[in-house]
Design a protein around this motif. Structure first.
Motif, PDB file in Angstrom:
ATOM      1  N   VAL A  77      50.712  58.323  54.493  1.00 48.29           N
ATOM      2  CA  VAL A  77      52.084  58.451  54.018  1.00 48.29           C
ATOM      3  C   VAL A  77      52.175  59.672  53.118  1.00 48.29           C
ATOM      4  O   VAL A  77      51.320  59.897  52.263  1.00 48.29           O
ATOM      5  N   ASP A  78      53.233  60.455  53.318  1.00 49.68           N
ATOM      6  CA  ASP A  78      53.441  61.688  52.562  1.00 49.68           C
ATOM      7  C   ASP A  78      54.916  61.728  52.151  1.00 49.68           C
ATOM      8  O   ASP A  78      55.795  61.686  53.008  1.00 49.68           O
ATOM      9  N   VAL A  79      55.184  61.749  50.856  1.00 52.49           N
ATOM     10  CA  VAL A  79      56.560  61.802  50.358  1.00 52.49           C
ATOM     11  C   VAL A  79      56.719  63.074  49.526  1.00 52.49           C
ATOM     12  O   VAL A  79      55.895  63.348  48.654  1.00 52.49           O
ATOM     13  N   THR A  90      54.984  67.835  47.382  1.00 51.90           N
ATOM     14  CA  THR A  90      54.465  66.502  47.662  1.00 51.90           C
ATOM     15  C   THR A  90      54.341  65.680  46.382  1.00 51.90           C
ATOM     16  O   THR A  90      53.737  66.112  45.415  1.00 51.90           O
ATOM     17  N   ARG A 157      61.555  64.205  51.991  1.00 50.47           N
ATOM     18  CA  ARG A 157      60.879  64.071  53.277  1.00 50.47           C
ATOM     19  C   ARG A 157      59.893  62.915  53.157  1.00 50.47           C
ATOM     20  O   ARG A 157      59.156  62.825  52.183  1.00 50.47           O
ATOM     21  N   PHE A 158      59.901  62.018  54.146  1.00 50.01           N
ATOM     22  CA  PHE A 158      58.954  60.909  54.191  1.00 50.01           C
ATOM     23  C   PHE A 158      58.169  61.050  55.488  1.00 50.01           C
ATOM     24  O   PHE A 158      58.723  60.888  56.579  1.00 50.01           O
TER      25      PHE A 158
END
Length: 194
Positions: A77-79, A90, A157-158
């Motif tokens: 998971v990258d937020v 990030t 952005r997710f």
């Protein structure tokens, strides 16, 4: 005198006990999903995604057809928040074993809370290995209560990457959206106070 003071304190305590949970239950922002980019490994899964934006409400529906049982599922998971047009900084980047997340209730409280919210809106994976079959998410709307109240008004952005052993990609998805405070409490205060 002491009896009057005690009653006043009790009355104030009751009022605070009733009102404080209500004030914490209202968010001064909306999460609006604007776009989804995805690709699925069509040998393993078929994915259909529908994003609807009506009157400021974003609703996401996903149909997933899994063609084979999948073991050892890894989730990345990258937020990120947009800092410059098209550039994201990030905030969260973590990789975890999805099967462990399903089995251990305290493995990752944030992602676990989000996944449990997703489960309320469809029939998604509840155990590992992920079994062959059809799964879905219907008209999912982000529950702002799961998010911190201090989020800034920004685009985000997710990113989601799902892989299995030997880094074989099952699914890659990026959800774009924004935190909108234009209809929130701050705006209401400005209009009412002049």
């Amino acid at each position: 005198m002491r009896e009057v003071f005690t009653r006043s304190c009790c009355a104030l305590g009751i009022v605070l006990a009733v009102l404080i949970p209500m004030t914490g239950a209202w968010r001064s922002f909306k999460v609006i999903l604007t776009d989804i980019d995805f690709e699925a490994n069509d040998k393993i899964v078929n994915l259909t995604v529908d994003l609807q934006n009506d009157a400021g409400d974003s609703k996401l529906s996903v149909d997933i057809k899994v063609f084979e049982d999948i073991e050892d599922v890894q989730l990345t998971v990258d937020v990120g928040l947009e800092t410059d047009k098209g550039n994201y900084s990030t905030l969260i980047n973590r990789t975890l074993n999805f099967c462990k997340l399903l089995k251990l209730r305290n493995s990752d409280p944030l992602l676990r809370g989000i996944y449990e919210d997703l489960l309320k809106h469809g029939n998604l994976f509840k155990e590992c290995p992920i079994r062959r079959g059809t799964f879905s998410l219907s008209h999912y709307k982000v529950d702002e209560e799961l998010l911190p109240s201090f989020l800034p008004e920004a685009k985000f952005r997710f990113g989601l990457l799902i892989t299995r052993s030997k880094n074989e990609r099952i699914l890659r998805a990026v959800v774009y959206g924004r935190i909108d405070k234009s209809k929130g409490f701050d705006n209401l205060k400005r209009f009412s106070m002049g």
